[in-house]
Design a protein around this motif. Structure first.
Motif, PDB file in Angstrom:
ATOM      1  N   LEU A  55       0.866  -1.181   0.000  1.00  0.00           N
ATOM      2  CA  LEU A  55       0.000   0.000   0.000  1.00  0.00           C
ATOM      3  C   LEU A  55       0.900   1.228   0.000  1.00  0.00           C
ATOM      4  N   ASP A  56       1.080   1.825  -1.174  1.00  0.00           N
ATOM      5  CA  ASP A  56       1.973   2.974  -1.297  1.00  0.00           C
ATOM      6  C   ASP A  56       1.221   4.260  -0.961  1.00  0.00           C
ATOM      7  N   GLU A  57       1.956   5.233  -0.428  1.00  0.00           N
ATOM      8  CA  GLU A  57       1.392   6.536  -0.055  1.00  0.00           C
ATOM      9  C   GLU A  57       0.209   6.374   0.903  1.00  0.00           C
ATOM     10  N   ALA A  58       0.304   5.404   1.802  1.00  0.00           N
ATOM     11  CA  ALA A  58      -0.820   5.121   2.705  1.00  0.00           C
ATOM     12  C   ALA A  58      -1.089   6.265   3.672  1.00  0.00           C
ATOM     13  N   HIS A  59      -0.089   7.123   3.882  1.00  0.00           N
ATOM     14  CA  HIS A  59      -0.283   8.235   4.816  1.00  0.00           C
ATOM     15  C   HIS A  59      -1.318   9.241   4.317  1.00  0.00           C
ATOM     16  N   GLU A  60      -1.706   9.163   3.030  1.00  0.00           N
ATOM     17  CA  GLU A  60      -2.748  10.060   2.534  1.00  0.00           C
ATOM     18  C   GLU A  60      -4.112   9.715   3.119  1.00  0.00           C
ATOM     19  N   ARG A  61      -4.253   8.483   3.606  1.00  0.00           N
ATOM     20  CA  ARG A  61      -5.438   8.057   4.341  1.00  0.00           C
ATOM     21  C   ARG A  61      -6.731   8.262   3.555  1.00  0.00           C
ATOM     22  N   SER A  62      -6.721   7.806   2.299  1.00  0.00           N
ATOM     23  CA  SER A  62      -7.968   7.811   1.541  1.00  0.00           C
ATOM     24  C   SER A  62      -8.920   6.794   2.163  1.00  0.00           C
ATOM     25  N   MET A  63     -10.203   6.932   1.866  1.00  0.00           N
ATOM     26  CA  MET A  63     -11.191   6.006   2.414  1.00  0.00           C
ATOM     27  C   MET A  63     -10.896   4.582   1.960  1.00  0.00           C
ATOM     28  N   TYR A  64     -10.506   4.437   0.693  1.00  0.00           N
ATOM     29  CA  TYR A  64     -10.190   3.111   0.175  1.00  0.00           C
ATOM     30  C   TYR A  64      -9.034   2.485   0.948  1.00  0.00           C
ATOM     31  N   THR A  65      -8.002   3.287   1.224  1.00  0.00           N
ATOM     32  CA  THR A  65      -6.843   2.762   1.942  1.00  0.00           C
ATOM     33  C   THR A  65      -7.224   2.309   3.340  1.00  0.00           C
ATOM     34  N   ASP A  66      -8.004   3.116   4.048  1.00  0.00           N
ATOM     35  CA  ASP A  66      -8.388   2.750   5.408  1.00  0.00           C
ATOM     36  C   ASP A  66      -9.232   1.479   5.433  1.00  0.00           C
ATOM     37  N   VAL A  67     -10.137   1.336   4.457  1.00  0.00           N
ATOM     38  CA  VAL A  67     -10.942   0.114   4.391  1.00  0.00           C
ATOM     39  C   VAL A  67     -10.057  -1.077   4.043  1.00  0.00           C
ATOM     40  N   LEU A  68      -9.127  -0.880   3.106  1.00  0.00           N
ATOM     41  CA  LEU A  68      -8.212  -1.967   2.740  1.00  0.00           C
ATOM     42  C   LEU A  68      -7.384  -2.424   3.933  1.00  0.00           C
ATOM     43  N   LEU A  69      -6.952  -1.482   4.757  1.00  0.00           N
ATOM     44  CA  LEU A  69      -6.175  -1.861   5.934  1.00  0.00           C
ATOM     45  C   LEU A  69      -6.983  -2.791   6.831  1.00  0.00           C
ATOM     46  N   GLY A  70      -8.258  -2.456   7.035  1.00  0.00           N
ATOM     47  CA  GLY A  70      -9.106  -3.325   7.848  1.00  0.00           C
ATOM     48  C   GLY A  70      -9.331  -4.679   7.207  1.00  0.00           C
ATOM     49  N   LEU A  71      -9.528  -4.698   5.882  1.00  0.00           N
ATOM     50  CA  LEU A  71      -9.734  -5.966   5.176  1.00  0.00           C
ATOM     51  C   LEU A  71      -8.472  -6.822   5.190  1.00  0.00           C
ATOM     52  N   LEU A  72      -7.319  -6.192   4.953  1.00  0.00           N
ATOM     53  CA  LEU A  72      -6.066  -6.946   4.928  1.00  0.00           C
ATOM     54  C   LEU A  72      -5.744  -7.532   6.302  1.00  0.00           C
ATOM     55  N   LYS A  73      -6.147  -6.836   7.336  1.00  0.00           N
ATOM     56  CA  LYS A  73      -5.943  -7.376   8.683  1.00  0.00           C
ATOM     57  C   LYS A  73      -6.747  -8.661   8.870  1.00  0.00           C
ATOM     58  N   LYS A  74      -7.959  -8.694   8.292  1.00  0.00           N
ATOM     59  CA  LYS A  74      -8.782  -9.905   8.359  1.00  0.00           C
ATOM     60  C   LYS A  74      -8.216 -10.994   7.453  1.00  0.00           C
ATOM     61  N   VAL A  75      -7.773 -10.597   6.244  1.00  0.00           N
ATOM     62  CA  VAL A  75      -7.230 -11.572   5.293  1.00  0.00           C
ATOM     63  C   VAL A  75      -5.980 -12.234   5.857  1.00  0.00           C
ATOM     64  N   ARG A  76      -5.161 -11.455   6.540  1.00  0.00           N
ATOM     65  CA  ARG A  76      -3.899 -11.993   7.064  1.00  0.00           C
ATOM     66  C   ARG A  76      -4.128 -13.118   8.067  1.00  0.00           C
ATOM     67  N   LYS A  77      -5.263 -13.078   8.771  1.00  0.00           N
ATOM     68  CA  LYS A  77      -5.574 -14.152   9.718  1.00  0.00           C
ATOM     69  C   LYS A  77      -5.850 -15.462   8.991  1.00  0.00           C
ATOM     70  N   ARG A  78      -6.417 -15.356   7.782  1.00  0.00           N
ATOM     71  CA  ARG A  78      -6.728 -16.542   6.984  1.00  0.00           C
ATOM     72  C   ARG A  78      -5.558 -16.962   6.101  1.00  0.00           C
ATOM     73  N   ARG A  79      -4.669 -16.009   5.802  1.00  0.00           N
ATOM     74  CA  ARG A  79      -3.521 -16.296   4.935  1.00  0.00           C
ATOM     75  C   ARG A  79      -2.234 -15.852   5.632  1.00  0.00           C
ATOM     76  N   PRO A  80      -1.723 -16.645   6.538  1.00  0.00           N
ATOM     77  CA  PRO A  80      -0.520 -16.236   7.280  1.00  0.00           C
ATOM     78  C   PRO A  80       0.703 -16.059   6.394  1.00  0.00           C
ATOM     79  N   GLU A  81       0.682 -16.648   5.187  1.00  0.00           N
ATOM     80  CA  GLU A  81       1.839 -16.501   4.292  1.00  0.00           C
ATOM     81  C   GLU A  81       1.843 -15.158   3.567  1.00  0.00           C
TER      82      GLU A  81
END
Length: 709
Positions: free
Chosen positions: A170-196
Motif C-alpha cells: 500500500l503505497d502513499e498510505a499516509h494520505e489516508r484515503s477512504m479506500y486505503t483505510d478500508v483496505l487496511l481493515g480488510l487486509l488485517k482480516k485476510v492476514r488471519k486466513r492467509r498467514p503466508e
C-alpha cells in the motif's frame, strides 16, 4: 507582495521581491535524474533505497507486516516491487501488487518499472485503474501489478482472500484515503486466513507507528525497542533516508486578498528574477488551475516571445493520460523553464523532473460529508502542516530549492497537524455497499484504523436501504444490491443505470452518468467579451428542463459534429472532458451488458426528457428541493435553505423551477446546488413511496423508516 524567510529580519512594507539566485547557485537546469545517461542498473544502485535492499527483504521474511518509511525520491515506489520480483516473491504464478492513491501515479510508476526491467508495459509489469487496464490477458504473465487502492477494494469482491498475491504494497498510505483505510481493515482480516501473505505499507514518518500498531498482535505500548526485540511481534518499521536537499521556505508578510492572483504574481516574479529551475504551483482545483494557466500565458505573450521558452502546463486528475504525461516528462530543448499548476495530485505520488521552486497557495479541495444536512460537497479548505511540508519537499529532490507559501508564518502554525482521514469526512454508502458484498454485515463493528462516526454509518445504511440495495434485515438484495455493488460508480448512479431499462432511456443514462464522472465540460474564458460569447453558446445548447438534459444535448451535438475540437472551441467546451466521458461510457456499457435485468434491451428515449428526469430521480430522490414563497429553495427532506449554482441553466434561463432534483452541492457562502433538473412533486411519491408521502395539503413531507438496522 512581500515574502520573508523565518530567522531573517522582519519584513517591511516596502520590501522588494526576493532577489534571484547567484550564477553559481543557478547552474544548469536541474533534472530529476542526473544519472539518466547511466545504465538502469547503475542508476538503481545510486538510489537511497539501494542501501536498504537487504534490510527490506529480511524484514519481509521475518515479519508479516512491514511499514516502510522513506522520503519522497528515495525510490521505494519503483524499486521495492523489483526487489521482491528478483528475490522470488513472484515465482509459481504469484504476483506482487502495489497500490497507489491515484490513477496517474499507478500508470506512471508501472511505466517506469517496466522501462527499468526492459519489458513491455502490460507484460511482466502491468497496471489496472478504473476504466483502464494493461495487464496480460488472464493475468498469466503479469507478475508486478500496479492498481489504485479503489480498484483493489473492488477486486476483493471476486477474490476475498486476494489469493493471487504474495505481497501487497500500500503505497502513499499516509494520505489516508477512504479506500486505503478500508483496505487496511480488510487486509488485517485476510492476514488471519492467509498467514503466508506479506503486507507492506509505505508511509510518512508521522503515521508509521500507527500503521504498525494496527497490525501488531504484540503490544508496544510502554515497551522499549530493546525489550521488544526478542518479543513475538509480527510487524516492524524499516526507515530509508531519502536524498532531500535544503529548501528555503518563505512566507508572506500578510495574508493575500486573492490567493490565485498572488500565485500568478509569484510565478511571474520567479520567471523574472530567480535562477533556472522549474516551478510547481499547488492550487485547489481544475477551475483555478485553468484560469491561472491562461493568465500566465497571456502575461508571457505580452512580454514578447516568452511563451516559447516558458512552458506552462496544468496537472490534475481530469486531464487525459497523455496530457498528464506531458507535465511529467522533460520539455524540449528550447524550453528554458517549465511551470506546472497542479492539485494535490503532485503532492506525494508523482515524480516531476526539474522542480526547484514551489508556490503553495495553502488550500486544497477535499470531499466533505455533513451528516446533519446530508450534503456531500467539495470544500476548499486549508492544508495541514504535514501536507505543507510535503509540498515544500518537492523543491529539494535534486538540489537546494525554494518554497513560497502564500500565507503568513502565523497562519502555518495554526494549521492542523494532519489531514482528517477521508473515512471520517465522507459519505460511507459506497464503502458499506462493498463491505456488504464481501459478506461483512456488521459494518458498525468493522475494524477501522480510524473509526468513522456512528451517525455517518447510519446515514450510509439509510441511503442504501432507501435505494433498495438492502432489505429489512440489512442484507444485500439479490436483484439490485448485489448488482449495484459491481459498478465502479457511487450507489445512486448505479441505481440510475439499472433503473434506466424501466424507463427505456439506457443510452441516455449511460451518457449522463459518464459526463457526471468528469469535471466541468465548459471552459472558463477570460474577459467580458469571451464570457458573453460563451453565454450565447450555452443558451444555444441549454435545455429548459435542466442541467442533465443540457449535458445530454452537448454530447449529442459533439458526436454529430464528428467530435470536432474546433466545434468545442466555438462553443467554449472542453474536448478533453468530452473525450474522457466517451471512454467512460464505453466501460459502463460493458458493465450494464453484464448486469442488466434479464430480458432487458438497450433503448433510447430520444426526445422524451421526462423519461430521463424520472430515471435520475430513482437514484437521487434524496436530493430534492422546493422553491417556496420567500423565493428560496429548501431541501424537501430536512428543510435546509439552498440556492441554485450560477452555472446551472435553471438559474439562467426560463421561469424558476418549483421542484428540482440535484446531484451535487458546492458550499461557499451558502450551499449551492449543481447538476439540477426540473421535476414534478408527484414523481417523488410515485418513484419513492417508501420515502415520501403526501402531506395533506401541506406539500410533500418525509416518511422515512428510523429502524434501519
Amino acid at each position: 507582495m512581500a515574502f520573508w524567510k523565518p530567522g531573517t529580519a522582519a519584513p517591511q512594507l516596502g520590501l522588494e521581491r526576493p532577489t534571484g539566485l547567484s550564477e553559481t547557485e543557478a547552474g544548469d537546469t536541474i533534472g530529476y535524474n542526473p544519472h539518466y545517461r547511466l545504465p538502469f542498473k547503475q542508476q538503481k544502485l545510486l538510489l537511497p533505497i539501494a542501501r536498504a535492499r537487504e534490510n527490506i527483504l529480511y524484514a519481509l521474511e521475518r515479519y508479516k507486516t512491514v511499514v516502510l518509511v522513506g522520503e519522497t525520491g528515495s525510490g521505494k515506489s519503483t524499486q521495492v516491487p523489483q526487489y521482491l520480483h528478483e528475490s522470488g516473491w513472484t515465482q509459481g504464478d504469484r504476483v506482487v501488487l502495489c497500490t497507489q492513491p491515484r490513477r496517474v501515479a499507478a500508470i506512471t510508476v508501472a511505466a517506469r518499472v517496466a522501462e527499468e526491467m526492459g519489458c513491455k508495459l502490460g507484460g511482466i509489469v502491468g497496471y489496472a485503474v478504473r476504466f483502464d487496464s494493461r495487464v496480460d490477458e488472464g493475468g498469466s504473465r503479469t507478475r508486478i501489478k500496479f492498481v489504485t487502492d479503489g480498484l483493489l477494494l473492488r477486486e476483493t469482491l471476486y477474490d476475498p482472500l486476494l489469493s493471487a498475491y504474495s505481497v501487497i504494497i500500500l503505497d502513499e498510505a499516509h494520505e489516508r484515503s477512504m479506500y486505503t483505510d478500508v483496505l487496511l481493515g480488510l487486509l488485517k482480516k485476510v492476514r488471519k486466513r492467509r498467514p503466508e501473505l506479506r503486507i507492506m505499507i509505505s508511509s510518512a514518518t508521522a503515521d508509521a507507528e500507527t500503521f504498525r500498531d494496527f497490525f501488531e498482535t504484540f503490544t508496544y505500548k510502554g515497551v522499549s525497542s530493546e525489550q521488544s526485540e526478542g518479543s513475538n511481534h509480527d510487524s516492524t518499521i524499516v526507515s530509508i533516508t531519502g536524498r532531500q536537499h535544503a529548501v528555503d521556505v518563505f512566507y508572506l508578510s500578510k495574508a493575500p486578498r486573492n490567493y490565485l492572483r498572488s500565485a500568478v504574481d509569484t510565478v511571474l516574479s520567479i520567471i523574472e528574477s530567480e535562477g533556472r529551475g522549474d516551478v510547481l504551483v499547488f492550487l485547489p482545483g481544475m477551475e483555478e488551475i485553468d484560469e491561472a494557466v491562461v493568465t500566465v500565458k497571456e502575461h508571457l505573450n505580452a512580454l514578447g516571445g516568452m511563451e516559447n521558452v516558458v512552458l506552462v502546463l496544468p496537472l490534475h486528475s481530469s486531464l487525459p493520460h497523455h496530457l498528464q504525461m506531458k507535465a511529467l516528462q522533460p520539455p524540449s530543448r528550447h524550453v528554458e523553464r517549465k511551470v506546472i499548476f497542479a492539485t494535490n495530485i503532485a503532492e506525494t505520488s508523482l515524480t516531476i523532473e526539474g522542480i526547484r521552486f514551489i508556490v503553495d497557495c495553502g488550500f486544497v479541495k477535499l470531499p466533505v460529508y455533513d451528516v446533519r444536512t446530508g450534503f456531500e460537497s467539495l470544500v476548499t479548505t486549508s492544508v495541514s502542516r504535514a501536507s505543507a511540508t510535503q509540498r515544500a519537499g518537492r523543491a529539494g529532490r535534486t538540489g537546494p530549492g525554494k518554497c513560497f507559501r502564500l500565507y503568513t508564518e502565523e497562519a502555518f502554525s495554526t494549521l492542523s497537524a494532519h489531514t482528517t482521514p477521508e473515512v471520517q469526512r465522507s459519505n460511507l454508502a459506497w464503502m458499506i455497499l462493498q463491505l456488504k458484498a464481501l459478506g461483512i454485515d456488521q459494518v458498525m463493528t468493522f475494524d477501522f484504523i480510524a473509526q468513522p462516526s456512528a451517525e455517518a454509518l447510519m446515514r450510509g445504511l439509510e441511503l442504501l436501504y432507501a435505494l433498495g440495495a438492502l432489505d429489512d434485515r440489512c442484507r444485500l438484495t439479490p436483484d439490485l444490491g448485489e448488482k449495484m455493488a459491481e459498478f465502479p460508480v457511487e450507489p445512486r448512479l448505479a441505481k440510475l443505470l439499472l433503473a434506466s431499462f424501466d424507463f427505456h432511456c439506457t443510452e441516455e443514462a449511460l451518457t449522463l452518468v459518464a459526463l457526471l464522472q468528469v469535471q466541468n465540460v465548459w471552459t472558463n474564458p477570460k474577459g467580458r467579451e469571451s464570457r458573453t460569447i460563451q453565454e450565447a453558446a450555452m443558451a444555444e445548447l441549454a435545455s429548459r428542463d435542466g442541467d442533465h438534459l443540457t449535458l445530454l444535448a452537448i454530447y449529442r451535438e459533439w458526436e454529430e459534429a464528428g467530435r470536432s475540437t474546433e466545434w468545442c472551441s466555438e462553443h467554449f467546451l472542453n474536448p478533453r472532458s468530452l473525450t474522457r466521458a466517451r471512454e467512460i461510457r464505453g466501460q459502463l456499457r460493458r458493465y450494464l451488458e453484464r448486469y442488466k435485468p434479464k430480458g432487458s434491451v438497450f433503448a433510447s428515449c430520444v426526445d422524451d426528457s421526462e423519461a430521463l428526469r424520472r430515471c435520475v430521480l430513482t437514484g437521487f430522490f434524496f436530493n430534492a428541493a422546493r422553491l417556496k414563497s420567500d423565493g428560496r429553495y429548501y431541501t424537501v427532506r430536512d428543510g435546509h435553505p439552498v440556492a441554485l449554482h450560477s452555472t446551472s441553466v435553471l438559474a439562467k434561463y426560463g421561469a424558476p423551477a418549483e421542484w428540482i432534483v440535484y446531484n451535487d452541492v458546492v458550499i461557499t457562502s451558502e450551499p449551492f446546488l449543481r447538476d439540477c433538473s426540473r421535476i414534478q412533486p408527484l414523481w417523488l411519491m410515485e418513484l419513492a413511496p417508501h420515502f415520501y408521502a403526501y402531506g395533506g395539503g401541506k406539500g410533500t413531507s418525509i416518511s422515512t423508516s428510523t429502524n434501519i438496522c
